[in-house]
Scaffold this motif. Structure first.
Motif, PDB file in Angstrom:
ATOM      1  N   ASP A 144      -8.253  21.048  51.873  1.00 54.90           N
ATOM      2  CA  ASP A 144      -9.605  21.201  51.327  1.00 54.90           C
ATOM      3  C   ASP A 144     -10.610  20.245  51.958  1.00 54.90           C
ATOM      4  O   ASP A 144     -11.819  20.369  51.714  1.00 54.90           O
ATOM      5  N   ILE A 145     -10.133  19.281  52.726  1.00 53.59           N
ATOM      6  CA  ILE A 145     -11.051  18.301  53.337  1.00 53.59           C
ATOM      7  C   ILE A 145     -10.705  18.119  54.816  1.00 53.59           C
ATOM      8  O   ILE A 145     -10.328  17.033  55.250  1.00 53.59           O
ATOM      9  N   GLU A 153     -12.694  18.117  57.529  1.00 59.94           N
ATOM     10  CA  GLU A 153     -13.669  17.455  58.398  1.00 59.94           C
ATOM     11  C   GLU A 153     -14.202  16.178  57.776  1.00 59.94           C
ATOM     12  O   GLU A 153     -14.215  16.013  56.551  1.00 59.94           O
ATOM     13  N   SER A 168     -16.203  18.925  44.336  1.00 62.34           N
ATOM     14  CA  SER A 168     -15.804  18.710  45.726  1.00 62.34           C
ATOM     15  C   SER A 168     -16.768  19.424  46.668  1.00 62.34           C
ATOM     16  O   SER A 168     -17.214  20.534  46.389  1.00 62.34           O
ATOM     17  N   SER A 169     -17.085  18.764  47.787  1.00 61.11           N
ATOM     18  CA  SER A 169     -18.036  19.347  48.726  1.00 61.11           C
ATOM     19  C   SER A 169     -17.947  18.579  50.048  1.00 61.11           C
ATOM     20  O   SER A 169     -16.883  18.069  50.398  1.00 61.11           O
ATOM     21  N   SER A 170     -19.084  18.463  50.740  1.00 58.97           N
ATOM     22  CA  SER A 170     -19.145  17.726  51.997  1.00 58.97           C
ATOM     23  C   SER A 170     -20.498  17.031  52.087  1.00 58.97           C
ATOM     24  O   SER A 170     -21.527  17.610  51.695  1.00 58.97           O
ATOM     25  N   ASP A 230     -15.992  15.644  54.210  1.00 57.21           N
ATOM     26  CA  ASP A 230     -15.455  16.523  53.163  1.00 57.21           C
ATOM     27  C   ASP A 230     -14.802  15.643  52.097  1.00 57.21           C
ATOM     28  O   ASP A 230     -14.084  14.687  52.418  1.00 57.21           O
TER      29      ASP A 230
END
Length: 449
Positions: free
Chosen positions: A55-56, A58, A100-102, A61
Motif C-alpha cells: 500500500d506504500i 513510493e 492513508s494517502s501520499s 506514501d
C-alpha cells in the motif's frame, strides 16, 4: 533440534501439562480495570501491524493505524525504508491525517505546521519572529516509533525497550520463510465492529473443536478430525493447528461423493474416479495431489510453489501470533484476521478480515475462502461495517467468519453469568488457556522484557 531450519521444536498444543492452570474468568472479557492492564503492560509493548508494504510503494506514501486512542503514521522514505511516527503534531498535539494517502509533507490543519516525511519540522507560521526560543524548523521532530517489516506487513511498537520484531515473532519468520507473502494480492478487506471482547477472536482461532458444530461446510475440504491435526505452541504465545486439506473421514458429504475435492484432484490431472473407496479417495488422493503439485506447479502457473514443501502446498497451518493476529497459510491464499479492542468499551472490538491470494498465471478471479469469489486485483478501500447481528455484512452470510461473529455476542453475554467460573477444556483447546497464561505473563511483567 528443530522442525525446519532453526525453528525450535514446539510444545504439544494438546498437552495440558504445559499449563499452569490459570483460570479464564469472565471478568477478563468485560472489566475496564483488566482492559487498562492490557493497555499499560501489553498493548503498549507488543508489535502492531500498521498495514501492508504493497500500500506504500513510493516515497511519501503512508499508512494510518488507529489503535484505541492512539494513532500512528507509517511512511515510506526517499531511501525506500519505512518509518513510523505518532499522528500528533509537535505543536499542540493535533491529529494531522485521518486516512492513508501520499504526501510531500504532513500539514497540520490547525496552525499550518508542516512536517517532512522524515518527521522533521519544515515550516511553522511566523517561525523567525515569534519564537523566543528560536526558529523551531529543522530542530523539532515528530515522536518516532520503532518500525520494521515482515511478511509484506509494516509493524511498529510503542516501546523502546521491548523485543525486536523478529524476536517477538519467533519462530514465525523462519517457519513461514517459503511463502512469498509480499506478493499476495488483497482481494477482500473488511473492518467489522462486533459486540464482544477482542480476546474472543484469539480464543476462537486457537482451536478447531468448534468447527464440526459451527462450520459444517469445512470438513469436506479440511480434515479436522481430532487425531488428524498437529497442535503446536511456542513459549512466546504463538501457536498453530496444522490440518490436511483433504476430506474428513468422519464427516462425509450427504449422498456420497465430494465435489470439492474431486474438482481439486481433476485440476491437477488426477482422476477422482480411480480410487476404490472413499478412504483411498481422501488419503491416497491427498498423497497423489502432493506429487502432482510438485511435478506440475510451473507448467500450471503456480509459481508461488517454487520453495514450498509438500505440507505447504496441500495443508492448512492456521496460525495465531500473540496476541491478536491470526493468519491462515493456505496453499494459494493468505487470510489475515485481527481483533483490536474498542477505545472505551471492553465489550466491543474491531474484527479485521484481509483475504489475500497468490497470483496464478491465467487467473482473473479467485475463491477468497472467507468472502466468496473475488476478482484477482487489489481492493482500493477497506469496508467499514458494524456486524449488527449479521445485518451489517449480508454479503458474508454463510461464510466461516460470519458464523464465528454470530457466536461472539452470546459468548460475551455468557462471561457475565454467575454460572461461569472457568473454562472446562478439551485437550485440543489447550492453546486457549496457554494464550491467557502468556497474556497474564505480559500483564505481570514476565514477558516482553
Amino acid at each position: 533440534m528443530s522442525i525446519r531450519g532453526h525453528v525450535p521444536l514446539p510444545m504439544d498444543g494438546r498437552d495440558p501439562s504445559h499449563l499452569r492452570g490459570d483460570p479464564i474468568t469472565g471478568d477478563r472479557y468485560f472489566s475496564a480495570e483488566f482492559a487498562q492492564k492490557e493497555w499499560d503492560h501489553m498493548w503498549t509493548r507488543i508489535w502492531h501491524i500498521a498495514g501492508r508494504t504493497a500500500d506504500i510503494p513510493e516515497a511519501g506514501d503512508f499508512l494510518v493505524h488507529n489503535f484505541m486512542k492512539e494513532s500512528v503514521i507509517a511512511v515510506r522514505q526517499e531511501d525506500g525504508t519505512v518509518r513510523a511516527f505518532y499522528n500528533s503534531c509537535g505543536h499542540r498535539g493535533m491529529r494531522m491525517v485521518h486516512d492513508s494517502s501520499s504526501v510531500e509533507a504532513f500539514h497540520c490543519p490547525y496552525h499550518g505546521w508542516k512536517w517532512g516525511i522524515d518527521g522533521v519540522l519544515r515550516h511553522a507560521q511566523d517561525a523567525d519572529v515569534d519564537f523566543k526560543a528560536g526558529n523551531p524548523c529543522g530542530k523539532l521532530k515528530l515522536k518516532e516509533l520503532r518500525c520494521d517489516i515482515w511478511g509484506g506487513f509494516v509493524w511498529y511498537s510503542m516501546a523502546d525497550d521491548s523485543p525486536s520484531l523478529m524476536d517477538f515473532l519467533e519462530p514465525m519468520p523462519e517457519l513461514y520463510r517459503n511463502y512469498p507473502m509480499d506478493k499476495a494480492v488483497r482481494v477482500a478487506w473488511y473492518r467489522i465492529e462486533i459486540n464482544a471482547n477482542w480476546k474472543f477472536v484469539t480464543d476462537n482461532f486457537s482451536e478447531s473443536y468448534h468447527t464440526r458444530t459451527a462450520h459444517p461446510q469445512v470438513p469436506p475440504w479440511i480434515d479436522q478430525d481430532v487425531d488428524s491435526a498437529r497442535h503446536e505452541m511456542w513459549p512466546k504465545g504463538h501457536g498453530r493447528t496444522v490440518q490436511p486439506m483433504r476430506p474428513s473421514l468422519t464427516d462425509r458429504p450427504e449422498g456420497g461423493g465430494n465435489a470439492m475435492f474431486e474438482a481439486e484432484l481433476a485440476k491437477w490431472d488426477i482422476d477422482p474416479a480411480s480410487y476404490a473407496s472413499y478412504e483411498d479417495f481422501a488419503l491416497q488422493g491427498w498423497l497423489d495431489l502432493k506429487a502432482a503439485k510438485q511435478k506440475l506447479w510451473r507448467e500450471k502457473g503456480y509459481l508461488h510453489y517454487e520453495h514450498m514443501d509438500d505440507e505447504e502446498i496441500t495443508d492448512s497451518p492456521h496460525t495465531v501470533m500473540f496476541p491478536n493476529v491470526t493468519i491462515s497459510f493456505l496453499p494459494d491464499n493468505l487470510i489475515l484476521f485481527r481483533s483490536e479492542p474498542h477505545a472505551t468499551d471492553p465489550e466491543k472490538c474491531y474484527f479485521d478480515l484481509w483475504c489475500m491470494a497468490f497470483p496464478v498465471e491465467g487467473q482473473t478471479e479467485v475463491q477468497s475462502i472467507m468472502a466468496g469469489m473475488k476478482p484477482l486485483r487489489e481492493v482500493a478501500e477497506c469496508e467499514h461495517r458494524v456486524f449488527d447481528g449479521g445485518r451489517g455484512v449480508p454479503e458474508l452470510a454463510g461464510q466461516i467468519v460470519y458464523q464465528d461473529m454470530e457466536l461472539a455476542e452470546a459468548m460475551q453475554a455468557g462471561m457475565h453469568s454467575r454460572g461461569y467460573t472457568d473454562a472446562y477444556l478439551s485437550d485440543q483447546e489447550t492453546r486457549i488457556r496457554f494464550f491467557h497464561e502468556v497474556l497474564n505473563d505480559w500483564i505481570e511483567g514476565r514477558q516482553g522484557r
